[in-house]
Design a protein around this motif. Structure first.
Motif, PDB file in Angstrom:
ATOM      1  N   GLY A 114       0.796  -1.227   0.000  1.00 26.14           N
ATOM      2  CA  GLY A 114       0.000   0.000   0.000  1.00 26.14           C
ATOM      3  C   GLY A 114       0.827   1.274   0.000  1.00 26.14           C
ATOM      4  N   GLY A 116       2.748   2.297  -2.264  1.00 24.02           N
ATOM      5  CA  GLY A 116       2.744   2.916  -3.594  1.00 24.02           C
ATOM      6  C   GLY A 116       3.835   2.363  -4.495  1.00 24.02           C
ATOM      7  N   LYS A 117       4.310   1.146  -4.204  1.00 26.36           N
ATOM      8  CA  LYS A 117       5.405   0.558  -4.998  1.00 26.36           C
ATOM      9  C   LYS A 117       5.019   0.353  -6.450  1.00 26.36           C
ATOM     10  CE  LYS A 117       5.930  -3.067  -2.546  1.00 26.36           C
ATOM     11  NZ  LYS A 117       4.945  -2.628  -1.543  1.00 26.36           N
ATOM     12  N   THR A 118       3.848  -0.274  -6.651  1.00 20.21           N
ATOM     13  CA  THR A 118       3.452  -0.605  -8.018  1.00 20.21           C
ATOM     14  C   THR A 118       3.201   0.673  -8.823  1.00 20.21           C
ATOM     15  OG1 THR A 118       2.495  -2.639  -7.160  1.00 20.21           O
ATOM     16  CG2 THR A 118       1.857  -1.995  -9.389  1.00 20.21           C
ATOM     17  N   THR A 119       2.492   1.595  -8.201  1.00 20.62           N
ATOM     18  CA  THR A 119       2.230   2.873  -8.868  1.00 20.62           C
ATOM     19  C   THR A 119       3.550   3.578  -9.203  1.00 20.62           C
ATOM     20  OG1 THR A 119       0.270   3.036  -7.478  1.00 20.62           O
ATOM     21  CG2 THR A 119       0.917   5.021  -8.659  1.00 20.62           C
ATOM     22  N   GLN A 160      -2.141  -5.673 -11.609  1.00 26.97           N
ATOM     23  CA  GLN A 160      -2.069  -4.213 -11.456  1.00 26.97           C
ATOM     24  C   GLN A 160      -0.829  -3.661 -12.175  1.00 26.97           C
ATOM     25  OE1 GLN A 160      -1.681  -2.948  -7.363  1.00 26.97           O
ATOM     26  NE2 GLN A 160      -1.448  -0.795  -7.942  1.00 26.97           N
ATOM     27  N   LYS A 262       2.331  10.040  -2.013  1.00 24.67           N
ATOM     28  CA  LYS A 262       1.081  10.614  -1.487  1.00 24.67           C
ATOM     29  C   LYS A 262       1.292  11.949  -0.778  1.00 24.67           C
ATOM     30  CE  LYS A 262      -0.301   5.860  -0.943  1.00 24.67           C
ATOM     31  NZ  LYS A 262      -1.023   4.842  -0.215  1.00 24.67           N
ATOM     32  N   ASP A 264       0.451  14.524  -2.005  1.00 25.07           N
ATOM     33  CA  ASP A 264      -0.709  15.330  -2.393  1.00 25.07           C
ATOM     34  C   ASP A 264      -1.858  15.146  -1.404  1.00 25.07           C
ATOM     35  OD1 ASP A 264      -0.505  12.664  -3.481  1.00 25.07           O
ATOM     36  OD2 ASP A 264      -2.421  13.020  -4.472  1.00 25.07           O
ATOM     37  N   GLU A 290      -2.111  10.128  -7.980  1.00 25.05           N
ATOM     38  CA  GLU A 290      -2.279   8.712  -8.312  1.00 25.05           C
ATOM     39  C   GLU A 290      -1.902   8.444  -9.763  1.00 25.05           C
ATOM     40  OE1 GLU A 290      -5.800   6.427  -6.289  1.00 25.05           O
ATOM     41  OE2 GLU A 290      -6.442   8.434  -6.903  1.00 25.05           O
TER      42      GLU A 290
END
Ligand code: GDP
Length: 309
Positions: A114, A116-119, A160, A262, A264, A290
């Motif tokens: 959660g 934000g690694k993949t993003t 994802q 994040k 933002d 995101e």
């Protein structure tokens, strides 16, 4: 981003600028305000103490007291110390990714689930593929990028990454939950060599908390991949917790940098100011949305400017 901290500090800054004379009393008052602002923003206590002590020392020094406008000079000191706190002395090279190696240059992504690694893998891949990468202050051109997921615990994670890679328009190597993470890594290295990828980004599994099995697994991936960059991805919204997690990862892995995601959100932002100090690793990027273009290289000086409003 960091709105509350900025609001509070800019109030202090305004008051300071107006001071024609610095007295023991108004200096103390100002330092108290700075301390409160930082604590409220969730900067860790030892970091705040250290920061305030350094500002105080310089404030009482000739640089401020002897200047024509001490209030203004004091603002300068706070600005300098904030920059230093966020890695001000980090060289340009430290802020950049170091990809100068025999291709593929491997980037290993680490962090909790959660975070934000993949993003961030998608954002970095897009940024590299579009030629955003800078080395020694110069753009190095568009890179051929391959991404792969070694997260065999959540099939959705592999899907994802596939979606994200499609959006970023970079190559994606499918992997499967039945494979061992190390086998995926080996296959990805071979595939990247065969297809002349310049950069291979390996997304990894994250747990909800720090656990030994996860640390052993990512360490094994590290040993196998010999990455040029090992980036710790951390959620700014995590506040104080982020600092502890960062420390655990920094102890287990030779990290080369941190990505703070994040920013933002309505994060109090203190993590941004503590993570560097606690891990000793440079913040290289911040995530500001995101969307896949929501990644910005991190510059301590600019961030300090932003925080001071
Ligand atoms: P992972 O489990 O570490 O791979 O985390 P994900 O990449 O799946 O991200 C978790 C959630 O955070 C997703 O809903 C992302 O869209 C979101 N996210 C990641 N980075 C950012 C960012 O910089 N800003 C915002 N607002 N959301 C982000």
């Amino acid at each position: 981003m960091l709105d509350n901290l900025t609001q509070r500090l800019s109030r202090v800054v305004k008051t300071m600028r107006g001071q024609a004379r610095l007295t023991e009393a108004n200096t103390q008052e100002m330092l108290r305000e700075v301390r409160m602002a930082l604590l409220e923003a969730d900067v860790s206590l030892p970091v705040v103490r250290d920061f305030v002590a350094r500002v105080k020392e310089r404030a009482l020094g000739q640089e401020v007291v002897g200047s024509l406008n001490p209030g203004q000079a004091l603002v300068g000191v706070v600005h300098k110390e904030l920059t230093a706190l966020m890695g001000g002395e980090q060289s340009a090279q430290e802020s950049e990714l170091s990809l100068a190696t025999q291709p593929p240059a491997v980037i290993l992504m680490a962090g909790l689930q959660g975070a934000g690694k993949t993003t961030t893998t998608g954002k970095l891949a897009k940024w590299l593929a579009e030629g955003g990468h800078v080395q020694n202050g110069r753009k190095t051109g568009k890179k051929k990028v391959l991404v792969v997921s070694a997260d065999v615990y959540r099939p959705a994670a592999i899907e994802q990454l596939k979606t994200v890679a499609g959006q970023a328009q970079v190559d994606f190597l499918p992997s499967d939950p039945s494979q061992k993470p190390e086998d995926i890594a080996r296959a990805a290295l071979e595939y990247a060599k065969l297809h002349h990828h310049e950069v291979l980004i390996v997304d990894t599994a994250g747990r909800l908390g720090i656990d030994e099995a996860m640390m052993r697994e990512i360490r094994a991936l590290y040993d196998l991949l010999n990455p040029v960059e090992t980036l710790f991805v951390v959620d700014a919204m995590q506040g104080q917790d982020a600092v502890n997690v960062a420390k655990a990862f920094a102890d287990a892995l030779p990290l080369t940098g941190v990505v703070l995601t994040k920013l933002d959100g309505d994060a109090r932002g203190g993590a941004a100011l503590s993570v560097r100090q606690v891990t000793g690793k440079p913040l290289k990027f911040v995530g500001v949305s995101e969307k896949l273009d929501g990644l910005e290289p991190f510059y301590p000086e600019r961030m300090a400017q932003r925080v001071l409003g």
